[in-house]
Design a protein around this motif. Sequence first.
Motif, PDB file in Angstrom:
ATOM      1  N   GLY A 136       0.825  -1.201   0.000  1.00  0.00           N
ATOM      2  CA  GLY A 136       0.000   0.000   0.000  1.00  0.00           C
ATOM      3  C   GLY A 136       0.854   1.242   0.000  1.00  0.00           C
ATOM      4  N   ALA A 137       0.329   2.295  -0.587  1.00  0.00           N
ATOM      5  CA  ALA A 137       1.010   3.593  -0.549  1.00  0.00           C
ATOM      6  C   ALA A 137       0.080   4.672  -1.088  1.00  0.00           C
ATOM      7  CB  ALA A 137       2.300   3.568  -1.381  1.00  0.00           C
ATOM      8  N   TYR A 138       0.209   5.856  -0.522  1.00  0.00           N
ATOM      9  CA  TYR A 138      -0.467   7.053  -1.030  1.00  0.00           C
ATOM     10  C   TYR A 138      -1.980   6.839  -1.222  1.00  0.00           C
ATOM     11  CZ  TYR A 138       4.116   8.661  -0.805  1.00  0.00           C
ATOM     12  OH  TYR A 138       5.335   8.988  -0.260  1.00  0.00           O
ATOM     13  N   TYR A 202      -4.069  11.539  -0.117  1.00  0.00           N
ATOM     14  CA  TYR A 202      -2.921  11.359   0.779  1.00  0.00           C
ATOM     15  C   TYR A 202      -2.053  12.619   0.790  1.00  0.00           C
ATOM     16  CZ  TYR A 202       0.674   8.760   3.323  1.00  0.00           C
ATOM     17  OH  TYR A 202       1.553   8.311   4.284  1.00  0.00           O
ATOM     18  N   ARG A 230       8.329   9.903  -3.590  1.00  0.00           N
ATOM     19  CA  ARG A 230       9.066   8.745  -3.059  1.00  0.00           C
ATOM     20  C   ARG A 230      10.576   8.944  -3.215  1.00  0.00           C
ATOM     21  NH1 ARG A 230       5.859   3.966  -2.203  1.00  0.00           N
ATOM     22  NH2 ARG A 230       7.848   2.894  -2.168  1.00  0.00           N
ATOM     23  N   SER A 245       9.876   0.793   4.818  1.00  0.00           N
ATOM     24  CA  SER A 245       9.508   0.903   6.242  1.00  0.00           C
ATOM     25  C   SER A 245       9.907  -0.376   6.956  1.00  0.00           C
ATOM     26  CB  SER A 245       7.987   1.061   6.390  1.00  0.00           C
ATOM     27  OG  SER A 245       7.518   2.190   5.703  1.00  0.00           O
ATOM     28  N   ASN A 249       2.982   0.730  10.938  1.00  0.00           N
ATOM     29  CA  ASN A 249       2.398   1.765  11.788  1.00  0.00           C
ATOM     30  C   ASN A 249       1.498   1.072  12.810  1.00  0.00           C
ATOM     31  OD1 ASN A 249       3.598   4.104  10.717  1.00  0.00           O
ATOM     32  ND2 ASN A 249       2.187   4.095   8.983  1.00  0.00           N
ATOM     33  N   ALA A 282       7.003   6.357  12.266  1.00  0.00           N
ATOM     34  CA  ALA A 282       8.095   7.276  11.912  1.00  0.00           C
ATOM     35  C   ALA A 282       8.165   8.431  12.906  1.00  0.00           C
ATOM     36  CB  ALA A 282       7.897   7.813  10.488  1.00  0.00           C
ATOM     37  N   HIS A 304      14.300   9.424   6.447  1.00  0.00           N
ATOM     38  CA  HIS A 304      13.021   8.880   6.907  1.00  0.00           C
ATOM     39  C   HIS A 304      13.232   7.975   8.113  1.00  0.00           C
ATOM     40  CE1 HIS A 304       8.983   7.411   6.984  1.00  0.00           C
ATOM     41  NE2 HIS A 304       8.646   8.113   5.904  1.00  0.00           N
ATOM     42  N   LEU A 306      11.518   5.766   9.498  1.00  0.00           N
ATOM     43  CA  LEU A 306      10.971   4.398   9.529  1.00  0.00           C
ATOM     44  C   LEU A 306      11.850   3.419   8.753  1.00  0.00           C
ATOM     45  CD1 LEU A 306       8.609   3.100  10.823  1.00  0.00           C
ATOM     46  CD2 LEU A 306       7.150   3.812   8.939  1.00  0.00           C
ATOM     47  N   GLU A 341       7.875  -4.959   9.687  1.00  0.00           N
ATOM     48  CA  GLU A 341       7.102  -5.256   8.477  1.00  0.00           C
ATOM     49  C   GLU A 341       7.750  -6.372   7.651  1.00  0.00           C
ATOM     50  OE1 GLU A 341       5.537  -1.975   5.780  1.00  0.00           O
ATOM     51  OE2 GLU A 341       6.827  -3.074   4.430  1.00  0.00           O
TER      52      GLU A 341
HETATM   53  N1  EPU Z   1       7.266  11.353   9.856  1.00  0.00           N
HETATM   54  C1  EPU Z   1       8.154  11.794  10.798  1.00  0.00           C
HETATM   55  N2  EPU Z   1       9.494  11.625  10.557  1.00  0.00           N
HETATM   56  C2  EPU Z   1       9.957  11.044   9.419  1.00  0.00           C
HETATM   57  C3  EPU Z   1       9.033  10.595   8.450  1.00  0.00           C
HETATM   58  C4  EPU Z   1       7.677  10.743   8.685  1.00  0.00           C
HETATM   59  O1  EPU Z   1       7.766  12.308  11.843  1.00  0.00           O
HETATM   60  O2  EPU Z   1      11.179  10.921   9.290  1.00  0.00           O
HETATM   61  C5  EPU Z   1       5.818  11.490  10.141  1.00  0.00           C
HETATM   62  C6  EPU Z   1       5.218  12.725   9.497  1.00  0.00           C
HETATM   63  O3  EPU Z   1       4.286  13.268  10.407  1.00  0.00           O
HETATM   64  C7  EPU Z   1       4.483  12.166   8.296  1.00  0.00           C
HETATM   65  C8  EPU Z   1       4.046  10.803   8.811  1.00  0.00           C
HETATM   66  O4  EPU Z   1       5.123  10.369   9.628  1.00  0.00           O
HETATM   67  O5  EPU Z   1       3.396  12.969   7.945  1.00  0.00           O
HETATM   68  C9  EPU Z   1       3.797   9.790   7.709  1.00  0.00           C
HETATM   69  O6  EPU Z   1       4.961   9.678   6.883  1.00  0.00           O
HETATM   70  P1  EPU Z   1       4.870   9.046   5.413  1.00  0.00           P
HETATM   71  O7  EPU Z   1       3.838   9.769   4.604  1.00  0.00           O
HETATM   72  O8  EPU Z   1       6.243   8.958   4.869  1.00  0.00           O
HETATM   73  O9  EPU Z   1       4.266   7.608   5.667  1.00  0.00           O
HETATM   74  P2  EPU Z   1       4.693   6.428   6.633  1.00  0.00           P
HETATM   75  O10 EPU Z   1       3.554   6.183   7.569  1.00  0.00           O
HETATM   76  O11 EPU Z   1       6.012   6.677   7.265  1.00  0.00           O
HETATM   77  C10 EPU Z   1       3.632   4.655   5.071  1.00  0.00           C
HETATM   78  C11 EPU Z   1       3.998   3.291   4.577  1.00  0.00           C
HETATM   79  C12 EPU Z   1       4.933   3.403   3.402  1.00  0.00           C
HETATM   80  C13 EPU Z   1       4.227   4.170   2.280  1.00  0.00           C
HETATM   81  C14 EPU Z   1       3.856   5.549   2.812  1.00  0.00           C
HETATM   82  C15 EPU Z   1       3.049   6.338   1.812  1.00  0.00           C
HETATM   83  C16 EPU Z   1       3.861   1.796   6.471  1.00  0.00           C
HETATM   84  C17 EPU Z   1       4.601   0.983   7.479  1.00  0.00           C
HETATM   85  N3  EPU Z   1       4.610   2.527   5.641  1.00  0.00           N
HETATM   86  O12 EPU Z   1       4.824   5.243   5.577  1.00  0.00           O
HETATM   87  O13 EPU Z   1       5.221   2.091   2.927  1.00  0.00           O
HETATM   88  O14 EPU Z   1       5.049   4.302   1.147  1.00  0.00           O
HETATM   89  O15 EPU Z   1       3.056   5.409   4.008  1.00  0.00           O
HETATM   90  O16 EPU Z   1       1.753   5.807   1.746  1.00  0.00           O
HETATM   91  O17 EPU Z   1       2.631   1.754   6.437  1.00  0.00           O
HETATM   92  C18 EPU Z   1       6.700   0.267   3.221  1.00  0.00           C
HETATM   93  O18 EPU Z   1       5.725  -0.377   3.627  1.00  0.00           O
HETATM   94  O19 EPU Z   1       7.848  -0.241   3.110  1.00  0.00           O
HETATM   95  C19 EPU Z   1       6.532   1.677   2.876  1.00  0.00           C
HETATM   96  C20 EPU Z   1       7.544   2.470   2.487  1.00  0.00           C
END
Ligand code: EPU
Length: 353
Positions: A136-138, A202, A230, A245, A249, A282, A304, A306, A341
């Motif tokens: 999943g993403a975005y 998103y 990305r 990641s 989450n 994250a 990042h 995560l 994950e």
């Molecule tokens: N954030 C921080 N610090 C950071 C990065 C993010 O505080 O260094 C906070 C920010 O508040 C940001 C929020 O985390 O708004 C969310 O960050 P991001 O949009 O990058 O999403 P994510 O929750 O970190 C998830 C997926 C990703 C996917 C993105 C976009 C999981 C575990 N990860 O990341 O999937 O690409 O959303 O949809 O659900 C993966 O699974 O390997 C992966 C990269």
Amino acid sequence: MTAMADPGIRIRRDADLTSLNTFGVRVRAPWLVEAERADALPAAFAAAPLRGATPLVLGSGSNMLFVEAPTMPVLRLTGTDVRILAGEGDTALLYADAGVQWHALVMRSLELGLDGLENLALIPGTVGAAPIQNIGAYGVEVGQRIEAVHAFEPATGRMLRLSAADCAFAYRDSLFKQAPDRFVVTGVEFRLRRGGMPVLGYAGIAEELAARGIVSPRARDVAEAVIAIRRRKLPDPAVIGNAGSFFKNPIVPAAQADALLALHPDMPVFRAAEGQRKLSAAWLIDRLGFKGARDGDAGIAASHALVLVNHGDATGRQLLDFACRVAGAVRAAFGVALEPEPRLVGATWPTEA
Ligand code: EPU
Ligand code: FAD
């Protein structure tokens, strides 16, 4: 050493997996079996080295941490067929073999005028792995676009066509993740639209499109926006080893999220099932100052929080130990348990981490 049991099967002994895992961990497999056609699988499982074994099915190794070298044979599917099965009105069924690279399929679907996969552009890995954790993403999860998954069940020798409902897709979860090793996914059918309705909700997508001056985005515009976001955020595994990641989450009871929010008003909180909330792993990790931290060659990406990274020569054990330290600090500070994950090979995630 190379042996040919069947024209569609390639067998190698003592295979180097360094380039078959995006952490770049240096491990070898006792056997690597590569099958080009799904119909070769029954014979492959009836012969050495797969007979009586439970192989580790490997795609591109972009969601896998080899803590130890695998002791079992490794199986890869290498078929790359992509074809439209049927077109009905506004939608079409697109089939892809498990061995097709995911991002190549996304781009191919857009070339064919089929929308629906654009938000999932640039995710590494293979089509066969996509349903395993329901990538999943975005704002889109692949389970929303899957019509059926084709799979071989070694225990019964059956070739199955599982409907999306059979697959029990959930956030980073599925039937396949719940029953690892039960199925070998051989191909996936996607239900896509001719002229879709772009998913733009998103955070970041609308801003990226606006910055490009795009008012009525087509699927290809969305894919390009997602690719740009990305590339800015996530380290490229070709440059620095990682598996995206490292933690899911966490999903917690709403009352726990509210209590944390009272203490940390800037903490992001997302909707989940009734009575539950999804937190940002994250943010929790970032808040504790781990971004860019490292111990030897194991660390957290500077771009990042995560993303667990291998700066060069970290072993799988060193990467796992660093991840446990991060998870332990999050649990101590926020009372929230993080779960990895990627699939861990040769170790289980400690429940106290
Ligand atoms: N954030 C921080 N610090 C950071 C990065 C993010 O505080 O260094 C906070 C920010 O508040 C940001 C929020 O985390 O708004 C969310 O960050 P991001 O949009 O990058 O999403 P994510 O929750 O970190 C998830 C997926 C990703 C996917 C993105 C976009 C999981 C575990 N990860 O990341 O999937 O690409 O959303 O949809 O659900 C993966 O699974 O390997 C992966 C990269
Ligand atoms: P592998 O890592 O080889 O395997 C993953 C799991 O699937 C293992 O359990 C394996 O046994 C099983 N498996 C693989 N193929 C089959 C098969 N044919 N049959 C049965 N089981 C199989 N994921 C997301 O969801 N969203 C993201 O945004 C995202 N971004 C990423 C960014 C980066 C930089 C990286 C490195 C990874 C990211 N990931 C993301 C994780 C990863 O790309 C996906 O999980 C992907 O689907 C893994 O594909 P793979 O072929 O590399 O699978």
